[in-house]
Structures are given as C-alpha cells and as structure tokens.
Design a protein around this motif. Sequence first.
Motif, mmCIF file in Angstrom:
data_model
loop_
_atom_site.group_PDB
_atom_site.id
_atom_site.type_symbol
_atom_site.label_atom_id
_atom_site.label_comp_id
_atom_site.label_asym_id
_atom_site.label_seq_id
_atom_site.Cartn_x
_atom_site.Cartn_y
_atom_site.Cartn_z
ATOM 1 N N SER A 92 0.836 -1.213 0.000
ATOM 2 C CA SER A 92 0.000 0.000 0.000
ATOM 3 C C SER A 92 0.862 1.251 0.000
ATOM 4 O O SER A 92 0.574 2.225 -0.707
ATOM 5 C CB SER A 92 -0.926 -0.002 1.219
ATOM 6 O OG SER A 92 -1.826 -1.085 1.172
ATOM 7 N N THR B 253 0.619 -11.005 1.868
ATOM 8 C CA THR B 253 -0.171 -10.391 2.934
ATOM 9 C C THR B 253 -1.655 -10.465 2.623
ATOM 10 O O THR B 253 -2.470 -10.808 3.482
ATOM 11 C CB THR B 253 0.260 -8.925 3.121
ATOM 12 O OG1 THR B 253 1.650 -8.877 3.466
ATOM 13 C CG2 THR B 253 -0.553 -8.254 4.222
ATOM 14 N N SER B 254 -2.020 -10.141 1.389
ATOM 15 C CA SER B 254 -3.435 -10.142 1.018
ATOM 16 C C SER B 254 -4.032 -11.538 1.112
ATOM 17 O O SER B 254 -5.188 -11.704 1.514
ATOM 18 C CB SER B 254 -3.614 -9.587 -0.401
ATOM 19 O OG SER B 254 -2.898 -10.360 -1.343
ATOM 20 N N ARG C 213 -3.275 -3.870 6.901
ATOM 21 C CA ARG C 213 -4.215 -4.636 6.084
ATOM 22 C C ARG C 213 -5.235 -5.404 6.915
ATOM 23 O O ARG C 213 -6.019 -6.172 6.348
ATOM 24 C CB ARG C 213 -3.418 -5.625 5.212
ATOM 25 C CG ARG C 213 -2.305 -4.986 4.386
ATOM 26 C CD ARG C 213 -2.846 -4.160 3.250
ATOM 27 N NE ARG C 213 -3.407 -5.031 2.234
ATOM 28 C CZ ARG C 213 -2.677 -5.624 1.272
ATOM 29 N NH1 ARG C 213 -1.360 -5.435 1.232
ATOM 30 N NH2 ARG C 213 -3.244 -6.388 0.382
ATOM 31 N N ALA D 235 -0.517 3.704 4.850
ATOM 32 C CA ALA D 235 -0.425 2.384 5.458
ATOM 33 C C ALA D 235 -0.255 2.397 6.968
ATOM 34 O O ALA D 235 -0.088 1.334 7.572
ATOM 35 C CB ALA D 235 0.745 1.612 4.826
#
Length: 373
Positions: free
Chosen positions: A62, A231-232, A252, A350
């Motif tokens: 991000s 991460t996602s 996130r 972020a």
Amino acid sequence: MKLTRLTSIAALGAVAALTLAGCAANETAPDTDPGASAPAGEETTATLSGTIEATGASSQGSAQEAWVAEFQTANPEANVLYEATGSGVGRDNFKAGASNFIGSDRAFKIEEIEEGGFGACTSDDIVEVPNYISPIAVAFNLGDIETLNLDADTIAKIFNGDITSWDDEAIAALNEGVELPATTITPVHRADASGTQETFQNYLAATAPDVWTHEVSDEWPLQSGEGADGTSGVVDAIAAGDGYIGFADASRTSELGQVAVQNGDEFISYSADAAAALVEASPLEEGRQPHDLAFAVDPAAAPAGSYPIALVSYLIGCVEYEDPEVASLVKGYFHFVTSEEGQQIGAEAAGAAPLSADLSAKVATAIDAIVTE
C-alpha cells in the motif's frame, strides 16, 4: 469483526519525535545535475527519467503504491514498477539481476552479503536502509469478538497446534468475561518465503522459547495450519474462515479482530508509535558497512508500553550500477521514500511509523553511497 482503522494514522502527532529531518525529494535546486552528489537527504529528482523495476515485500504494498504515484507525479518521465511478490522472491530476484532494487522485510544476512553474486550490481557492495516500520498484527475472525488478550506462550501454542479450540482454558484465563465459542482454531501462515513471517517467528522464539523451539526462518516450519500467498492472501483467508487466526502487516487487518499482545504486565494493542518504540530501543547490527543499516530487534527486550511484534522493512539497492541513469533513479527514489514527505505519505497510506530524526540522517548518508557517475 473489528471495524476500527489503524489507530496510528490518527496519532501521527504523538509520534512527531519520529519525524524525518530530511527535506522533500522533489525540492530541486536550479541548474543542478541530477546525477551529481547532493547533500544528505536532498537528492534532486525533478529531471530524473527512465524506468526501474522492483519486487519484494507485500507488507510495503500500500505504501509503495502511494510513493510511486507521488514520485512519478513529480517526475513525469520516470517510471517505478514495484511488484509485491514477497520478500523472499524479491531477494532472489535481486541476486539474479531481475530487479533494480527490492523491498524486503529483512536485510540480507552478513554471510549472504559475503557470498556476493548480486546480479543487479556491478560490485558486491549493497545499500540497505529501513524505510517502513509497522506493527505485525495477530488478527482473527471470531464472530462479534473484536479484541482478545493473549500472551506469548498462548500465541505460540496456537500456531504450534497445541491449542486447538477458542474456548481453551489458557485463552479464557486471559479474557475474563468474554464468551468464547468452542470453535476450532485454524492458524494461517505465509505459504511463500516472507520477512513478515520471519519477524513473527523471531517474536515467538524470543518470548516463548520453551514452546516455539523451531529454527527461525522466512519459511513456515510446520505442516499444520493453512498457508496463503502474500499479505493479502493471509488477510483474505482469515476474513473468510470462522475461527481463523493469522499474522500480517497491521495496515491490512483493520476489519478483523485484533489481539492485544502481552508485554510485561500490560496487553498492548498495535499502533505505529508502539511499534516504533520497540525499534527505537533496538541497536543496529554490528559488523556492517555504514551504508548497510539493519536493526537487531529483540522482542524479549521490548521496553514498557511498546508493541513487541514490529516489522522493519528495507529498501535494498546497489552501490554501483552498470547504467548511471538507473543509479540516479534508484537513488532519487530512495531519498524520496525516506524523506519527511515520503514518510508522511507512508504513514497516511499504510499507518507506518516515520523514521526518527537520528535514523533519518544515517539513512540519507547511506543512500548517498549509490554512485551516479
């Protein structure tokens, strides 16, 4: 699920002491050669052009999107292509010469540097500077429960597969008054090599050594649990599974339940300033070059009030490139990202903690080691 946003964004004033001293990277002196050496933290970028390619840490994803957008707005003829592949892939790409620079959630180890063979560089000398400090959240999906207190031993036992139900007495003892369901716990880890994963394992090994006896690595040491890419992928897996728990960059995880992690007699919720407090108390690793700035973070020595699982992510580039245009563009981009302007952009995009004034001066000097002539 928890619907609060990362608290550090609203608390930037509280971390003013961590603000960079460098000037904005797009403040350009007239009649200045962009390839020439500039004072520390003042690399000129207005006339930079060309394309550089980078891969690496998904934790920085991000922030990198925001940095690239602002940098390219200030430098219309410059293109920075950052792909969030994960830190391990990024380091492999840098050694193979497939990336001009990388983002990594850990620095290269001293023995890796001594081995050399960095295909992106014309020498074995590299620049490594911290650019992104962020808490690693331990996040879960458990109905309407938004927060839980957990100590290091309990977290380690959950991810080790020793605690398998959310109503386990070890969890209940730390959360009086919380109605815990008898839901099965499914731990989620990274399927790819990840610096975030290595940071999390370092926390477990340092604070729960009798439980987490595995060798610390960017690879997951167990066959149990569920793996996800990037991460996602971890965040999506937790969000989709009732009873799931995992670890990921805090920026996130704002819509998931959050663990307040024990440090001393307190349970600390993540925030940028609490993570920065851990990093600020940590020394730089010894035995490295002045332009190789890697932290030796010890979660077991976390000062009171700090969040003990903090990620220090790095920009890594060459001291010498074959193409001077690439060198100038990497150098300019590094200075921009670590400038006061760049760090505020990272905080807003972020929730990262800006570098301290003392560290920012060292970072600027390290970046100036990149040869542009």
